[in-house]
Structures are given as structure tokens and as C-alpha cells.
Motif scaffolding. Structure first.
Motif, PDB file in Angstrom:
ATOM      1  N   TYR A 190       0.863  -1.180   0.085  1.00  0.00           N
ATOM      2  CA  TYR A 190       0.112   0.085  -0.092  1.00  0.00           C
ATOM      3  C   TYR A 190       0.754   1.226   0.093  1.00  0.00           C
ATOM      4  N   LEU A 191       0.228   2.392  -0.294  1.00  0.00           N
ATOM      5  CA  LEU A 191       0.714   3.664  -0.023  1.00  0.00           C
ATOM      6  C   LEU A 191      -0.288   4.687   0.517  1.00  0.00           C
ATOM      7  N   TRP A 192       0.199   5.312   1.514  1.00  0.00           N
ATOM      8  CA  TRP A 192      -0.677   6.352   2.189  1.00  0.00           C
ATOM      9  C   TRP A 192      -0.318   7.745   1.862  1.00  0.00           C
ATOM     10  N   ILE A 193      -1.277   8.186   1.014  1.00  0.00           N
ATOM     11  CA  ILE A 193      -1.102   9.689   0.786  1.00  0.00           C
ATOM     12  C   ILE A 193      -1.318  10.700   1.812  1.00  0.00           C
ATOM     13  N   GLY A 194      -0.382  11.539   2.229  1.00  0.00           N
ATOM     14  CA  GLY A 194      -0.828  12.465   3.497  1.00  0.00           C
ATOM     15  C   GLY A 194      -1.755  13.697   2.755  1.00  0.00           C
ATOM     16  N   PRO A 195      -2.310  14.468   3.686  1.00  0.00           N
ATOM     17  CA  PRO A 195      -3.037  15.536   3.147  1.00  0.00           C
ATOM     18  C   PRO A 195      -1.976  16.682   2.703  1.00  0.00           C
ATOM     19  N   LEU A 196      -2.803  17.451   1.908  1.00  0.00           N
ATOM     20  CA  LEU A 196      -2.062  18.804   1.522  1.00  0.00           C
ATOM     21  C   LEU A 196      -2.160  19.569   2.438  1.00  0.00           C
ATOM     22  N   THR A 197      -1.444  20.861   2.297  1.00  0.00           N
ATOM     23  CA  THR A 197      -1.643  22.022   3.628  1.00  0.00           C
ATOM     24  C   THR A 197      -3.178  22.465   3.500  1.00  0.00           C
ATOM     25  N   TRP A 198      -3.493  22.969   4.310  1.00  0.00           N
ATOM     26  CA  TRP A 198      -4.856  23.546   4.517  1.00  0.00           C
ATOM     27  C   TRP A 198      -4.767  24.900   5.490  1.00  0.00           C
ATOM     28  N   ARG A 199      -5.021  26.015   5.012  1.00  0.00           N
ATOM     29  CA  ARG A 199      -4.734  27.461   5.488  1.00  0.00           C
ATOM     30  C   ARG A 199      -5.346  27.405   6.748  1.00  0.00           C
ATOM     31  N   ARG A 200      -6.666  26.742   6.922  1.00  0.00           N
ATOM     32  CA  ARG A 200      -7.674  26.801   8.073  1.00  0.00           C
ATOM     33  C   ARG A 200      -6.680  26.138   9.258  1.00  0.00           C
ATOM     34  N   PHE A 201      -5.814  25.252   8.930  1.00  0.00           N
ATOM     35  CA  PHE A 201      -5.210  24.589  10.201  1.00  0.00           C
ATOM     36  C   PHE A 201      -3.614  24.579   9.965  1.00  0.00           C
ATOM     37  N   SER A 202      -2.954  25.220  10.826  1.00  0.00           N
ATOM     38  CA  SER A 202      -1.496  25.540  10.716  1.00  0.00           C
ATOM     39  C   SER A 202      -0.883  24.255  11.403  1.00  0.00           C
ATOM     40  N   ASP A 203      -1.725  23.508  12.336  1.00  0.00           N
ATOM     41  CA  ASP A 203      -1.095  22.393  13.013  1.00  0.00           C
ATOM     42  C   ASP A 203      -1.267  21.137  12.200  1.00  0.00           C
ATOM     43  N   ARG A 204      -0.193  20.376  11.810  1.00  0.00           N
ATOM     44  CA  ARG A 204       0.158  19.466  11.032  1.00  0.00           C
ATOM     45  C   ARG A 204       0.613  18.052  11.582  1.00  0.00           C
ATOM     46  N   THR A 205       0.254  18.117  13.006  1.00  0.00           N
ATOM     47  CA  THR A 205       0.838  17.116  13.771  1.00  0.00           C
ATOM     48  C   THR A 205       0.258  15.682  13.541  1.00  0.00           C
ATOM     49  N   ILE A 206      -1.010  15.671  12.770  1.00  0.00           N
ATOM     50  CA  ILE A 206      -1.439  14.307  12.534  1.00  0.00           C
ATOM     51  C   ILE A 206      -0.495  13.834  11.174  1.00  0.00           C
ATOM     52  N   VAL A 207      -0.022  14.602  10.489  1.00  0.00           N
ATOM     53  CA  VAL A 207       0.969  14.191   9.368  1.00  0.00           C
ATOM     54  C   VAL A 207       1.858  13.466   9.800  1.00  0.00           C
ATOM     55  N   GLU A 208       2.562  13.876  10.916  1.00  0.00           N
ATOM     56  CA  GLU A 208       3.806  12.941  11.768  1.00  0.00           C
ATOM     57  C   GLU A 208       3.030  11.481  12.312  1.00  0.00           C
ATOM     58  N   VAL A 209       1.729  11.589  12.812  1.00  0.00           N
ATOM     59  CA  VAL A 209       1.169  10.701  13.322  1.00  0.00           C
ATOM     60  C   VAL A 209       0.886   9.572  12.337  1.00  0.00           C
ATOM     61  N   ILE A 210       0.623   9.880  11.037  1.00  0.00           N
ATOM     62  CA  ILE A 210       0.191   8.923  10.215  1.00  0.00           C
ATOM     63  C   ILE A 210       1.627   8.352   9.731  1.00  0.00           C
ATOM     64  N   ARG A 211       2.512   9.233   9.436  1.00  0.00           N
ATOM     65  CA  ARG A 211       4.038   8.694   9.145  1.00  0.00           C
ATOM     66  C   ARG A 211       4.587   7.795  10.049  1.00  0.00           C
ATOM     67  N   ASN A 263       3.082   5.551  11.929  1.00  0.00           N
ATOM     68  CA  ASN A 263       2.525   4.386  11.819  1.00  0.00           C
ATOM     69  C   ASN A 263       2.542   3.586  10.603  1.00  0.00           C
ATOM     70  N   VAL A 264       2.927   4.415   9.452  1.00  0.00           N
ATOM     71  CA  VAL A 264       2.983   3.543   7.917  1.00  0.00           C
ATOM     72  C   VAL A 264       4.291   2.734   7.932  1.00  0.00           C
ATOM     73  N   ALA A 265       4.462   1.979   7.383  1.00  0.00           N
ATOM     74  CA  ALA A 265       5.468   1.076   7.047  1.00  0.00           C
ATOM     75  C   ALA A 265       6.500   2.084   6.260  1.00  0.00           C
ATOM     76  N   PRO A 266       7.864   1.611   6.428  1.00  0.00           N
ATOM     77  CA  PRO A 266       8.810   2.675   5.725  1.00  0.00           C
ATOM     78  C   PRO A 266       8.601   2.502   4.120  1.00  0.00           C
ATOM     79  N   ASN A 267       9.019   3.835   3.721  1.00  0.00           N
ATOM     80  CA  ASN A 267       8.699   4.056   2.481  1.00  0.00           C
ATOM     81  C   ASN A 267       7.230   3.899   1.660  1.00  0.00           C
ATOM     82  N   ARG A 268       6.376   3.942   2.763  1.00  0.00           N
ATOM     83  CA  ARG A 268       5.015   3.733   2.500  1.00  0.00           C
ATOM     84  C   ARG A 268       3.945   4.990   2.616  1.00  0.00           C
ATOM     85  N   PHE A 269       4.657   6.219   2.716  1.00  0.00           N
ATOM     86  CA  PHE A 269       4.025   7.402   3.123  1.00  0.00           C
ATOM     87  C   PHE A 269       4.611   8.391   2.115  1.00  0.00           C
ATOM     88  N   PHE A 270       3.523   8.996   1.481  1.00  0.00           N
ATOM     89  CA  PHE A 270       3.892  10.063   0.701  1.00  0.00           C
ATOM     90  C   PHE A 270       3.695  11.527   1.309  1.00  0.00           C
TER      91      PHE A 270
END
Length: 259
Positions: free
Chosen positions: A163-184, A186-193
Motif C-alpha cells: 500500500y501507499l498512504w498519501i498524506g494531506p495537502l496543506t490547509w490554511r485553516r489549520f497550521s497544526d500538521r501533527t496528524i501528518v507525523e502521526v500517520i508517518r 505508523n505507516v511502514a517505511p517508504n509507504r507514506f507520501f
């Protein structure tokens, strides 16, 4: 006597008149026995480079495209799948693999983790590769421990399927992108974009325009090729034509999911 002379004159002149008429007809009507041979299409001795969606030369060797027989790619996730799926459909048509897409507008990690939809579509299609686009609607929440458990549950349902997990684009409404690191983490190595550095023009401040989504997808596919993520199974040669994109399903926020 006169009639006989007239008949003789007509019989003498008739062949000449017919020959002249044939010549005149030849100026306007092609004769069946004089049709020109069909022209063969000219082939250029040099093949022009395939251009990417944004007009830059492609690094892919699209001339060596070969069908990816038996490969089935499933794109599943939130509303970002609209733009991603449209372009991935082009890649499927170009490279010869089967492509399916399921969109759940406004969906979060909780929705995919706590319903039976993900399991249902995996069992229904038996994909050989899964692409998950998820995380945009998880921004703005701070219950990271709980969301991490949901992300882990989703990945568990992938099983042994690559699999590949595509992370979210930036969103002006939310500057906090901690969820990106949470996903990263937990995803297997080289499976997160990580889509953080990707710039996209937006339709409404959130969703990219279709041309922007196509460039985003091209970047993802180039990254998969460069990192050999699907090496030996699926190729991502740049599409040379547009295909028809038909998602398997589109669910609104009112949809409660399978149980």
C-alpha cells in the motif's frame, strides 16, 4: 437514302463522341480502374518526448509501456480521491492495470477504522495494491492518541497487501500538521507520501483543481517509480491520453458505513 447516309454518319462519329465523353468524365469522376493507391501514414524517424501534465519533459520511458496483467489498484479515502482518481485512471489506461476507486466525502480515520467498508472493498476486489488518501479531515483535532489507534486499525486491515498512504495537502485553516507525523510514524517505511511541500491551486481553499490534482498525482507516481515502491509489479509510465474516470462508489457525510 437520306436515312441510310445519316445512320452511316452516326456510326462513324459515335466512337469519337464516346471517347471524348470519357475524357471529360475523367476530369470530374474517378474511374474505378484509375483510383490512386491509398497513402501509407508517414512515420517520423524521431519520437517526440512525452510531456508531463504541466508541460515539462517526462522522465518516464512511455515507449516501453507493457500491460501490468493481473494488477488491481484500489484508491480509497476522502474527497481528495476525486482529483487523484481522475489522474490515476489515466495511469491505469496507459499502463494496463485495473483501477477502482471508492470515495467517502468528509471521511476521517475513525470512519474507515470503525466501519466494515474498508474490509468489504478489499474482500470484494482483492487488490494487489492499495492507495489510501486520508488525513485532511483529521486536522484540527488534538486527540492524537485515539487517532493513532484508528490509523493502526486501518493499516491492519490492509493485511499483506502492499500500500501507499498519501498524506494531506496543506490547509490554511489549520497550521497544526501533527496528524501528518502521526500517520508517518505508523505507516511502514517508504509507504507514506508527504504532500506538505506540494503546492496546488484550490477550488475552494481545500480541494485542488483537477489540473493541480493531476500534477500532484504525477509527482506521487514519479516518487513511486524513483523509490521502486512497486518495482517489478506495477509501472507508472506517464499517460499520453485522458481516460474516463468512474468511481465504484461515492458516499456523502450522511453515509454511516457498513457494519
Amino acid at each position: 437514302m437520306v436515312n441510310r447516309k445519316l445512320l452511316l454518319l452516326i456510326s462513324f462519329l459515335l466512337p469519337t463522341i464516346m471517347m471524348a465523353q470519357t475524357a471529360v468524365d475523367g476530369l470530374f469522376v474517378a474511374r474505378p480502374d484509375t483510383l490512386p493507391a491509398p497513402m501509407k501514414p508517414q512515420q517520423s524517424s524521431t519520437v517526440p518526448p512525452v510531456m508531463s501534465f504541466d508541460g515539462t519533459p517526462s522522465s518516464f520511458n512511455s515507449q516501453s509501456t507493457s500491460p501490468n496483467q493481473g494488477q488491481l489498484v484500489l484508491l480509497i479515502g476522502d474527497s481528495m480521491c476525486d482529483g487523484l482518481g481522475s489522474r490515476l485512471s489515466d495511469y491505469a489506461a496507459e499502463n494496463g492495470f485495473e483501477f477502482h476507486c471508492v470515495i467517502w466525502y468528509g471521511s476521517t480515520a475513525k470512519m474507515w477504522a470503525t466501519t466494515g467498508d474498508l474490509r468489504y472493498h478489499i474482500e470484494r476486489l482483492r487488490p494487489t495494491f492499495i492507495i489510501m488518501s486520508l488525513g485532511t479531515n483529521d486536522m484540527g483535532y488534538h486527540d492524537y492518541t485515539q487517532r493513532e489507534l484508528w490509523i493502526q486499525q486501518i493499516i491492519k486491515q490492509f493485511g499483506d497487501t502492499p500500500y501507499l498512504w498519501i498524506g494531506p495537502l496543506t490547509w490554511r485553516r489549520f497550521s497544526d500538521r501533527t496528524i501528518v507525523e502521526v500517520i508517518r510514524r505508523n505507516v511502514a517505511p517508504n509507504r507514506f507520501f508527504d504532500s506538505t511541500p506540494v503546492y496546488c491551486q484550490r477550488l475552494d481553499g481545500i480541494h485542488p483543481t483537477f489540473p493541480a490534482a493531476a500534477r500532484w498525482t504525477d509527482r506521487i507516481c514519479a516518487w513511486m517509480t524513483r523509490t521502486r515502491l512497486t518495482d517489478g509489479t506495477i509501472t507508472w509510465n506517464l499517460p499520453q491520453r485522458k481516460s474516463v474516470f468512474r468511481p465504484d462508489a461515492k458516499h456523502t457525510l450522511r453515509y454511516k458505513g457498513r457494519r
